[in-house]
Design an enzyme around this catalytic site. Sequence first.
Site, PDB file in Angstrom:
ATOM      1  N   CYS A   1      -7.392   0.073 -12.911  1.00  0.00           N
ATOM      2  CA  CYS A   1      -8.460   0.403 -13.860  1.00  0.00           C
ATOM      3  C   CYS A   1      -8.573   1.924 -13.889  1.00  0.00           C
ATOM      4  O   CYS A   1      -7.778   2.612 -13.256  1.00  0.00           O
ATOM      5  CB  CYS A   1      -9.784  -0.294 -13.513  1.00  0.00           C
ATOM      6  SG  CYS A   1     -10.722   0.378 -12.132  1.00  0.00           S
TER       7      CYS A   1
ATOM      8  N   HIS B   1      -1.457   0.531   8.533  1.00  0.00           N
ATOM      9  CA  HIS B   1      -2.635   0.495   9.392  1.00  0.00           C
ATOM     10  C   HIS B   1      -3.656  -0.564   8.995  1.00  0.00           C
ATOM     11  O   HIS B   1      -4.449  -0.984   9.846  1.00  0.00           O
ATOM     12  CB  HIS B   1      -3.328   1.851   9.400  1.00  0.00           C
ATOM     13  CG  HIS B   1      -2.505   2.924  10.037  1.00  0.00           C
ATOM     14  ND1 HIS B   1      -2.979   4.205  10.220  1.00  0.00           N
ATOM     15  CD2 HIS B   1      -1.234   2.924  10.531  1.00  0.00           C
ATOM     16  CE1 HIS B   1      -2.049   4.944  10.800  1.00  0.00           C
ATOM     17  NE2 HIS B   1      -0.975   4.188  10.990  1.00  0.00           N
TER      18      HIS B   1
END
Length: 143
Positions: A65, A98
Amino acid sequence: MKIAIGNDHAGPEYKKAIVEMLQKKGYEVVNYGTDSFDSVDYPDFGHQVAQDVEDKKVDFGIVICGSGNGIAMTANKHQGVRCALCWTTEIASLARQHNDANIIAIPARYTAVVQAVEMVETFLKTAFEGGRHANRVNKIACM
């Protein structure tokens, strides 16, 4: 590998370039995004992608978006979804390494198409490191 992609009116060009790259690499793509620049509501597309990830119908998701924020917030309402807003390849890599992100959110108004394609490539080829990060990722889910 199967990938779901969804975008609002800020991202048709981005989606087209990303889908072309994915298909050239042999990925199956489920397209929930609009091809129009006419205003639409990003949650309509973000929920579809996130639901497919939540239901394990796809391996990863891509949402686009204008700022990337709204569609990322939408996707993250789904259990088991870890949608990361990325604006560089380094952040896309770290989101996988991570955080075990399974959806990448792209801010179309703040990145170039070429950069977005590179971020998706990096996101998909980067593995979760596990180890010390696994405990942290497990704490993300609501209890």
